[in-house]
Design a protein around this motif. Sequence first.
Motif, short mmCIF file in Angstrom:
data_model
loop_
_atom_site.label_atom_id
_atom_site.label_comp_id
_atom_site.label_asym_id
_atom_site.label_seq_id
_atom_site.Cartn_x
_atom_site.Cartn_y
_atom_site.Cartn_z
N GLY A 354 0.78 -1.23 0.00
CA GLY A 354 0.00 0.00 0.00
C GLY A 354 0.81 1.28 0.00
N MET A 355 2.08 1.21 -0.38
CA MET A 355 2.88 2.44 -0.48
C MET A 355 2.63 3.10 -1.83
SD MET A 355 4.54 3.11 2.28
CE MET A 355 5.90 4.18 1.80
N ILE A 356 2.86 4.41 -1.91
CA ILE A 356 2.70 5.17 -3.13
C ILE A 356 3.95 6.02 -3.32
CG2 ILE A 356 1.33 6.92 -4.33
CD1 ILE A 356 -1.05 6.09 -2.60
N ASP A 357 4.54 5.93 -4.52
CA ASP A 357 5.70 6.77 -4.79
C ASP A 357 5.35 8.24 -4.57
OD1 ASP A 357 7.17 4.58 -5.42
OD2 ASP A 357 7.18 4.89 -7.58
N GLY A 358 6.23 8.92 -3.86
CA GLY A 358 6.00 10.32 -3.50
C GLY A 358 5.71 10.50 -2.03
N MET A 359 5.34 9.40 -1.34
CA MET A 359 5.17 9.48 0.11
C MET A 359 6.50 9.85 0.77
SD MET A 359 2.78 6.19 1.12
CE MET A 359 0.99 6.26 1.02
N THR A 360 6.41 10.40 1.95
CA THR A 360 7.60 10.74 2.73
C THR A 360 7.81 9.66 3.79
OG1 THR A 360 7.29 13.11 2.36
CG2 THR A 360 8.68 12.45 4.21
N TRP A 361 9.04 9.16 3.88
CA TRP A 361 9.33 8.14 4.88
C TRP A 361 10.64 8.45 5.58
CZ3 TRP A 361 13.35 4.38 4.94
CH2 TRP A 361 14.21 4.42 3.84
N GLY A 384 9.83 3.25 -3.96
CA GLY A 384 9.91 1.80 -3.99
C GLY A 384 8.69 1.08 -4.51
N GLY A 385 7.68 1.81 -4.98
CA GLY A 385 6.50 1.17 -5.51
C GLY A 385 5.48 0.82 -4.45
N GLU A 386 4.45 0.07 -4.88
CA GLU A 386 3.30 -0.20 -4.00
C GLU A 386 3.53 -1.37 -3.06
OE1 GLU A 386 -1.44 -1.49 -4.38
OE2 GLU A 386 -0.22 -1.21 -6.18
N ILE A 387 4.20 -2.41 -3.49
CA ILE A 387 4.33 -3.64 -2.70
C ILE A 387 5.71 -4.22 -2.92
CG2 ILE A 387 3.34 -5.07 -4.55
CD1 ILE A 387 2.04 -6.76 -2.34
N GLY A 388 6.26 -4.83 -1.88
CA GLY A 388 7.58 -5.44 -2.01
C GLY A 388 8.30 -5.49 -0.69
N SER A 389 9.63 -5.42 -0.76
CA SER A 389 10.47 -5.39 0.43
C SER A 389 11.45 -4.23 0.32
CB SER A 389 11.22 -6.71 0.60
OG SER A 389 12.13 -6.92 -0.48
N TRP A 390 11.91 -3.77 1.47
CA TRP A 390 12.82 -2.62 1.51
C TRP A 390 13.81 -2.81 2.63
CZ3 TRP A 390 12.52 0.22 -2.64
CH2 TRP A 390 13.21 1.45 -2.69
N TRP A 391 14.86 -2.02 2.64
CA TRP A 391 15.85 -2.11 3.72
C TRP A 391 16.55 -0.77 3.93
CZ3 TRP A 391 20.69 -0.76 2.05
CH2 TRP A 391 20.99 -0.98 0.71
N VAL A 392 17.06 -0.62 5.15
CA VAL A 392 17.96 0.48 5.50
C VAL A 392 19.09 -0.10 6.33
CG1 VAL A 392 16.25 2.33 5.44
CG2 VAL A 392 16.59 1.06 7.55
N CYS A 393 20.26 0.51 6.23
CA CYS A 393 21.43 0.03 6.98
C CYS A 393 22.10 1.21 7.68
CB CYS A 393 22.45 -0.64 6.06
SG CYS A 393 21.90 -2.15 5.27
N ILE A 394 22.64 0.92 8.84
CA ILE A 394 23.58 1.82 9.51
C ILE A 394 24.92 1.10 9.46
CG2 ILE A 394 22.90 0.89 11.77
CD1 ILE A 394 23.67 3.54 13.02
N TYR A 395 26.00 1.80 9.07
CA TYR A 395 27.25 1.08 8.92
C TYR A 395 28.45 1.95 9.23
CZ TYR A 395 27.97 3.22 4.25
OH TYR A 395 28.15 4.09 3.21
#
Length: 605
Positions: A354-361, A384-395
């Motif tokens: 349910g995400m929409i490109d242009g949203m703020t995250w 990232g589009g409407e449906i899928g998987s995502w990630w963030v890293c601290i390194y």
Amino acid sequence: MYRHTPGLRSRPALVLLTLFAAVLACAGPIPAPATPTEAVPPPPTAPPTPRPRSAGELASATVQVVALVSGGASYTPVWSGSGSVISADGLILTNAHVVDDRYGDYTVLGVAVLTDTDSPPALVYLAEIAAVDYGLDLSVIRIVSDMAGNPVVPVLPYVSLGDSDSVEIGDSLQILGYPGIGGETITFTEGAVSGFTSDRSVEGRAWIKTDATIAGGNSGGMGANALGELIGVPTRASSGAEGGDIVDCRPVADTNRDGSIDQFDTCVPIGGFINGLRPVNLALPLIAAAQSGVAYQPASGPVEQPAEGFDLSDTFFYDLVFSDGVTADDQPAHVLPALPTGVTNVCAFWNFEGMIDGMTWSGYWFIDGELSQAGSILSETWVGGEIGSWWVCIYDDSGLPDGLYEAVIEVQEVSMITDSVFVGGNHPMVQLTLNNDSADTVWFVHLSPSTARNWGQDELGATEIINPGASRVFDVPAGTYDLRVVNSDLDTIVETYGVELTANLTYTVSGQLTGPGEGGPITLTVANELSVPVCYLFVSPSTSTEWGPDWLGATEVIQPGASRGFAVPAGVLYDFRADDCDHNMLQDEYQILISDLGFSWTVGP
């Protein structure tokens, strides 16, 4: 005339030949001619080390970018930001939000240049957008005319591009820009690279973090290395408009421990994330397009926000896990319940719908309960589009410090998912067996390390429940945890703190709902009616000889007029103490009995 007869020699010549033959006879055979030796070329001369650019030279290549509305023969400024001149003929690198023309908020872009460092910049040129990527929040604009609209080809001081991938933690940074509309002069601050973040929307480094201060209007300005090369674009969450909303405090932690992050939680200062620079390498495709005159095509396509805002009712984040890295196909390198000492990456992966490109995250990282601005991401545009998987890293390539790492993922300033993972330390896997001896069906189980700021994910997931009389075994890394058990009506059945899970443990859920009663969790409310914030709060059993830790943690405060709730057992005498931010005691009180009705302590005159 003398005439030489062939075959006849004069006597002197014969004598010389005779002597020469005698010499040769004494000397032995004639050696072969020596092979000529090739000349060895001198070693190449090393190229001279570039001369570092002075702060004054960098300032001359820093401009103010102003969104203007035309009104007859004059212009009215709407907002402003900063930019870096990257070519003598007037190409300028800045942020996309500084030049955002998607909603018709301005008529034309103005460019103000430095006259001298102690005077406001002079509005001299008009410019147009040459390339823009709202997903990256980067843009290149081109000077096209003077303020009267006459075409110009300027000759301007400019800054050379550096390699943002070669920057390392501890390297020095120089930040230049204009703080905002209203005649402010250029500002120069220095600092160091404090960290990097990465996420799936870009390849490599997504952000360079610095401890240098960046004012709001400096967004889009210059971030230069020690040689004076442009390596990053300082980026803030809003433009430099007068009265622009730079958020300094957000509810990103469940401070009242009610299971929700909302307006009832004490906000955590985030400073507007004034320490983020977009790496200049991300801008290279935009710069190449602007130089060649070819239309730039963002990888994510156009990003627009609806005027009525985004609806999050069908937006879900779930199944957050932690890994020590990311594979080439954007998958977790190793899904681990706890990470070892010395890891260079802590990555959070999750699924979304349910995400929409242009949203703020935003993606916040807490380390041992303290917000890491060096590792966090604020107000990025979703691509990232409407449906899928995502990630963030601290390194950190030299190794991250041990501690409890907690990720909070937010969309449109609404917390969507949180969880935490241990890094380093002794955390072997143990089992918690939860027996449901109550008459209620258990729908939600939250098991959170006691030093975490939030309850984390529901351990039962979206579909699992624990029926009355049933049990469920949870495998968790050893540690000290807080436990919260909730029924289908969202009533809390159990809420207990400081559960030692150093070995296998069985916990029985009773049939009584948690509420006021001897030994149960009671909400202690601390209200601040002073004119200064309460920065340190100590609540200690009266039998103790020490105050113990600060109950507000490293970043939380209770602002004037605000209050904060805590869950503590009833039937115990407590001592209270509140300090200001300089550790001066504001108020203390002793031998207070918290009854089964709870207790409110007012810090006030």
